[in-house]
Write an enzyme that holds these catalytic residues in place. Structure first.
Site, PDB file in Angstrom:
ATOM      1  N   CYS A  66       0.838  -1.203   0.000  1.00 13.42           N
ATOM      2  CA  CYS A  66       0.000   0.000   0.000  1.00 13.42           C
ATOM      3  C   CYS A  66       0.877   1.259   0.000  1.00 13.42           C
ATOM      4  O   CYS A  66       1.580   1.536   0.979  1.00 13.42           O
ATOM      5  CB  CYS A  66      -0.906  -0.031   1.225  1.00 13.42           C
ATOM      6  N   CYS A  69       0.137   3.755   2.788  1.00 24.78           N
ATOM      7  CA  CYS A  69       0.599   3.198   4.072  1.00 24.78           C
ATOM      8  C   CYS A  69       2.090   3.457   4.248  1.00 24.78           C
ATOM      9  O   CYS A  69       2.536   3.864   5.320  1.00 24.78           O
ATOM     10  CB  CYS A  69       0.333   1.691   4.136  1.00 24.78           C
TER      11      CYS A  69
END
Length: 141
Positions: A66, A69
């Site tokens: 991600c 993230c």
């Protein structure tokens, strides 16, 4: 007295609230209870913290693939330095702990959930900077 789970050995420690800022050490492994860094946990460790810690826990549900993230990771570390010892920050890899992510209904990442006494008290999805993380967490408490 406040129960705090050690980030190193996961022993449960009783610490007087007035001594939280005095760099308490674990009674079992003698290492610091606070390192000013997020604690990476697996499912079993997450359960131990959720069920045994009396401090608020800010959990970052993330995955290595991600992009947002990964972009938020340094901000989450900065927030740990600013929020400890009032709040412990935890990272849970949803790729490795899919059952935990499913149990909490994680549909998008990063998702942050603030727990107190084992119960979810607030949730937000999307990346934030360190100031935003600290402000959001403080507002929820």
């Amino acid at each position: 007295m406040t129960h705090i789970v050690c980030p190193h050995c996961q022993g449960v420690n009783r610490v007087p609230e007035r001594r939280l800022a005095e760099e308490p050490k674990c009674g079992k492994c003698r290492r610091p209870l606070f390192n000013a860094t997020p604690i990476a946990l697996n499912g079993a460790g997450f359960e131990r913290f959720i069920t045994r810690s009396e401090l608020p826990l800010l959990v970052d549900f993330w995955a290595p693939w991600c992009g947002p993230c990964r972009m938020m990771a340094p901000a989450f570390e900065q927030a740990a330095r600013r929020l400890e010892p009032r709040v412990q920050l935890i990272k849970l890899n949803t790729e490795e702990e899919q059952a935990v992510a499913a149990r909490y209904g994680i549909r998008s990442i990063p998702t942050l959930i603030l727990f107190r006494g084992g119960a979810e008290i607030a949730r937000v999805s999307g990346a934030m900077d360190a100031a935003g993380l600290v402000a959001w967490t403080t507002k929820q408490l």
